[in-house]
Motif scaffolding. Structure first.
Motif, PDB file in Angstrom:
ATOM      1  N   MET A  74      74.813   6.567 -24.442  1.00  0.00           N
ATOM      2  CA  MET A  74      73.449   6.430 -24.967  1.00  0.00           C
ATOM      3  C   MET A  74      72.749   5.289 -24.232  1.00  0.00           C
ATOM      4  SD  MET A  74      73.869   7.255 -29.031  1.00  0.00           S
ATOM      5  CE  MET A  74      75.258   6.202 -29.411  1.00  0.00           C
ATOM      6  N   GLU A 102      83.754   5.560 -23.236  1.00  0.00           N
ATOM      7  CA  GLU A 102      83.839   6.553 -24.327  1.00  0.00           C
ATOM      8  C   GLU A 102      84.484   7.841 -23.819  1.00  0.00           C
ATOM      9  OE1 GLU A 102      79.663   5.880 -24.281  1.00  0.00           O
ATOM     10  OE2 GLU A 102      79.546   6.163 -26.439  1.00  0.00           O
ATOM     11  N   CYS A 123      86.579   1.590 -34.287  1.00  0.00           N
ATOM     12  CA  CYS A 123      86.336   2.780 -33.465  1.00  0.00           C
ATOM     13  C   CYS A 123      87.525   3.045 -32.531  1.00  0.00           C
ATOM     14  CB  CYS A 123      85.059   2.542 -32.651  1.00  0.00           C
ATOM     15  SG  CYS A 123      84.770   3.781 -31.392  1.00  0.00           S
ATOM     16  N   TYR A 169      87.698   4.807 -29.912  1.00  0.00           N
ATOM     17  CA  TYR A 169      87.369   4.726 -28.484  1.00  0.00           C
ATOM     18  C   TYR A 169      87.620   3.310 -27.961  1.00  0.00           C
ATOM     19  CZ  TYR A 169      84.795   9.232 -28.503  1.00  0.00           C
ATOM     20  OH  TYR A 169      84.424  10.549 -28.579  1.00  0.00           O
ATOM     21  N   CYS A 179      74.441   1.800 -30.520  1.00  0.00           N
ATOM     22  CA  CYS A 179      75.547   1.661 -31.469  1.00  0.00           C
ATOM     23  C   CYS A 179      75.959   0.197 -31.481  1.00  0.00           C
ATOM     24  CB  CYS A 179      76.728   2.534 -31.032  1.00  0.00           C
ATOM     25  SG  CYS A 179      78.217   2.173 -31.991  1.00  0.00           S
ATOM     26  N   THR A 225      78.731  -1.041 -32.141  1.00  0.00           N
ATOM     27  CA  THR A 225      80.053  -1.208 -31.517  1.00  0.00           C
ATOM     28  C   THR A 225      79.918  -1.445 -30.010  1.00  0.00           C
ATOM     29  OG1 THR A 225      81.118   0.132 -33.211  1.00  0.00           O
ATOM     30  CG2 THR A 225      82.257  -0.019 -31.112  1.00  0.00           C
ATOM     31  N   TYR A 226      78.918  -0.809 -29.376  1.00  0.00           N
ATOM     32  CA  TYR A 226      78.730  -1.009 -27.932  1.00  0.00           C
ATOM     33  C   TYR A 226      78.675  -2.508 -27.604  1.00  0.00           C
ATOM     34  CZ  TYR A 226      77.091   3.867 -27.007  1.00  0.00           C
ATOM     35  OH  TYR A 226      76.961   5.224 -26.847  1.00  0.00           O
ATOM     36  N   TRP A 262      81.998  -4.260 -28.122  1.00  0.00           N
ATOM     37  CA  TRP A 262      82.954  -3.714 -27.149  1.00  0.00           C
ATOM     38  C   TRP A 262      82.719  -4.369 -25.770  1.00  0.00           C
ATOM     39  CZ3 TRP A 262      83.393   2.378 -26.773  1.00  0.00           C
ATOM     40  CH2 TRP A 262      84.474   2.751 -25.972  1.00  0.00           C
ATOM     41  N   SER A 310      86.742   6.962 -37.509  1.00  0.00           N
ATOM     42  CA  SER A 310      86.538   5.958 -36.465  1.00  0.00           C
ATOM     43  C   SER A 310      85.096   5.542 -36.255  1.00  0.00           C
ATOM     44  CB  SER A 310      87.018   6.511 -35.125  1.00  0.00           C
ATOM     45  OG  SER A 310      88.379   6.306 -34.953  1.00  0.00           O
ATOM     46  N   CYS A 311      84.182   6.453 -36.512  1.00  0.00           N
ATOM     47  CA  CYS A 311      82.806   6.197 -36.081  1.00  0.00           C
ATOM     48  C   CYS A 311      81.891   6.047 -37.282  1.00  0.00           C
ATOM     49  CB  CYS A 311      82.317   7.311 -35.164  1.00  0.00           C
ATOM     50  SG  CYS A 311      80.597   7.076 -34.682  1.00  0.00           S
ATOM     51  N   THR A 321      79.055   4.530 -37.189  1.00  0.00           N
ATOM     52  CA  THR A 321      77.656   4.657 -36.758  1.00  0.00           C
ATOM     53  C   THR A 321      77.131   6.055 -37.055  1.00  0.00           C
ATOM     54  OG1 THR A 321      78.142   3.102 -35.009  1.00  0.00           O
ATOM     55  CG2 THR A 321      76.114   4.352 -34.762  1.00  0.00           C
ATOM     56  N   VAL A 322      77.912   7.056 -36.706  1.00  0.00           N
ATOM     57  CA  VAL A 322      77.461   8.426 -36.902  1.00  0.00           C
ATOM     58  C   VAL A 322      77.764   8.904 -38.322  1.00  0.00           C
ATOM     59  CG1 VAL A 322      77.814  10.820 -36.165  1.00  0.00           C
ATOM     60  CG2 VAL A 322      77.690   9.009 -34.460  1.00  0.00           C
ATOM     61  N   MET A 333      87.971  11.505 -34.334  1.00  0.00           N
ATOM     62  CA  MET A 333      87.791  11.996 -32.960  1.00  0.00           C
ATOM     63  C   MET A 333      88.929  11.520 -32.057  1.00  0.00           C
ATOM     64  SD  MET A 333      86.171   8.904 -32.989  1.00  0.00           S
ATOM     65  CE  MET A 333      85.557   7.548 -31.995  1.00  0.00           C
TER      66      MET A 333
HETATM   67  S1  SF4 Z   1      81.338   3.665 -33.269  1.00  0.00           S
HETATM   68 FE1  SF4 Z   1      80.770   5.818 -32.878  1.00  0.00          FE
HETATM   69  S2  SF4 Z   1      78.859   5.768 -31.644  1.00  0.00           S
HETATM   70 FE2  SF4 Z   1      79.827   3.714 -31.588  1.00  0.00          FE
HETATM   71  S3  SF4 Z   1      81.110   3.708 -29.751  1.00  0.00           S
HETATM   72 FE3  SF4 Z   1      82.459   4.324 -31.430  1.00  0.00          FE
HETATM   73  S4  SF4 Z   1      82.320   6.601 -31.445  1.00  0.00           S
HETATM   74 FE4  SF4 Z   1      80.601   5.839 -30.214  1.00  0.00          FE
END
Ligand code: SF4
Length: 434
Positions: A45, A63, A92, A94, A125, A127-128, A131, A369-370, A372-373, A399
């Motif tokens: 994103m 990711e 997360c 990922y 996000c 987390t980005y 991270w 895990s996510c 955010t979504v 995921m």
């Molecule tokens: S929390 Fe969700 S949107 Fe953010 S990096 Fe992890 S999988 Fe992607």
């Protein structure tokens, strides 16, 4: 069962060539790791690929690297290693898979991933941001965080010409100017606006094609599965954004999808139910998850994932190459904002596709895990149900983490969902006959 027709080499080409492009991409990353070539770590994103390619950075999408470990059934080894190192089971997946890759000095099922010379994150996000700070600590490399103003209230987006939008655009443009200066410093290369025009031109062709490919799934039967084939196309849309190869791939993909639509060739043998998918796929049992739907004749014809995980490329925003920098800021603002809307206002996003895509049911798939979504998905479902009587299914898994994926439980819920869809259809048909 997925249809496999290849009489003239056209049908299925997007899948074959997508896989080949992926292999080539990871080979390039492996070569970059060996040669020490500068690599930028970016996110789907708001990758800012158009700028980074001007400076010849290789692009690594952590990711995508992480989800590949799940698709290849080895994610648990990476997750365990990161948890042993001290990362919580709750964050997360990922991030954790990527940490394990870093601890293994880049060792990944598809090759060796290079360390970053630079990392670019957006606020799409939260987390980005955290991270990227991990890479900053591990490698002492610059991290650039682009703050993209999101939608202030559902349905309240502003557009070019509105004072709020113009202020937001200037804000993004100023940050892009800072990123260019940083890229010059890290790469030692001068910014070349004609190369930027070139990469933006490739993106223009690709995003127009991505929008067209998604629209072609309004056909019955659907020409591709948004969950399986769509994820491969999505990977190319991200990894090859701003490149000649990506442009060619998507131009050919439109040709393939138009060919299938014109001949009534669906993605499965007998399409009975058309579904929308909301959330992130279940990569640990990627194929099996989809088969549990396709065995009932269910096809995912669209998904919010195709929107937000392409960074909003589904909008098909067209850059103005006469004014590349201003237009890049506008495109990043509109597309990343749209990606965020695809995560945070999913009920509105889905409501807009029910009719054109002839949707019979909506599948909500929150994952551990996510956050955010997933956090707002129950509310999104309720809001959607308040607007329409379309049937929906709410199933949870992950995921990345197979420890929280229960295939038997999922199957029970999915079977019951289809039994409900079948009764509903029968009732409608009987009613129609009275
Ligand atoms: S929390 Fe969700 S949107 Fe953010 S990096 Fe992890 S999988 Fe992607």
């Amino acid at each position: 069962m997925t249809r496999a027709v290849s009489s003239d080499g056209l049908v299925g080409r997007g899948m074959t060539e997508g896989a080949a492009l992926f292999r080539g991409w990871f080979d390039r990353l492996t070569a970059a790791a060996a040669a020490g070539s500068p690599t930028a770590y970016v996110f789907v994103m708001g990758s800012l690929a158009e700028i980074l390619r001007v400076f010849d950075f290789e692009l690594s999408f952590p990711e995508i690297n992480s989800l590949q470990t799940a698709v290849r059934h080895v994610a648990h080894e990476y997750l365990n290693q990161a948890e042993d190192y001290g990362y919580s089971p709750d964050i997360c997946g990922y991030v954790k898979a990527d940490i394990a890759v870093q601890l293994r000095k880049g060792a990944h099922p598809m090759g060796t991933l290079p360390p970053p010379a630079l990392a670019v994150a957006t606020n799409a996000c939260n987390t980005y941001v955290k991270w990227a700070e991990i890479w900053e600590r591990l490698y002492h490399v610059p991290v650039f965080t682009l703050d993209v103003p999101g939608t202030r209230r559902a349905g309240g987006q502003t557009w070019p010409g509105h004072p709020d939008f113009e202020a937001d655009r200037r804000y993004v443009a100023a940050q892009i100017a800072e990123l260019i200066a940083l890229c010059e410093k890290v790469s030692g290369k001068r910014f070349d606006i004609d190369r930027l025009r070139e990469t933006m031109g490739h993106t223009n062709a690709m995003t127009a094609a991505w929008k067209r490919v998604i629209a072609l799934n309004q056909h019955t039967p659907a020409v591709f599965s948004a969950l399986t084939e769509g994820t491969v196309y999505l990977g190319v849309a991200n990894g090859f954004r701003g490149t000649r190869e990506g442009r060619r791939y998507f131009t050919e993909l439109v040709e393939e999808m138009e060919y299938k639509a014109a001949r009534g060739l669906g993605t499965i043998d007998e399409e009975r139910y058309r579904l929308a998918f909301v959330g992130v796929p279940c990569y640990p049992i990627f194929r099996r998850f989809n088969d549990m739907f396709s065995e009932w004749g269910g096809v995912f014809v669209n998904s919010t994932y195709l929107w937000f995980a392409s960074g909003g490329a589904d909008l098909g925003f067209e850059y103005d190459l006469e004014h590349p920098l201003e237009s890049l800021a506008e495109g990043v603002l509109i597309s990343v904002r749209h990606a965020m809307d695809g995560m945070f206002h999913q009920d509105r996003a889905i409501a807009g596709i029910l009719e054109p895509f002839h949707i019979d049911g909506v599948v909500f798939h929150p994952i551990k895990s996510c956050r955010t979504v997933s956090t707002g998905l129950a509310d999104s479902r309720r809001a959607l149900m308040a607007r329409t009587d379309i049937p929906s299914l709410f199933i949870e898994s992950d995921m990345m983490d197979k420890r929280v994926v229960s295939e038997a439980q999922l199957k029970n819920r999915i079977d019951a969902f289809f039994e409900g869809l079948a009764s509903r259809r029968q009732a409608h048909t009987s009613f129609g006959r009275v």
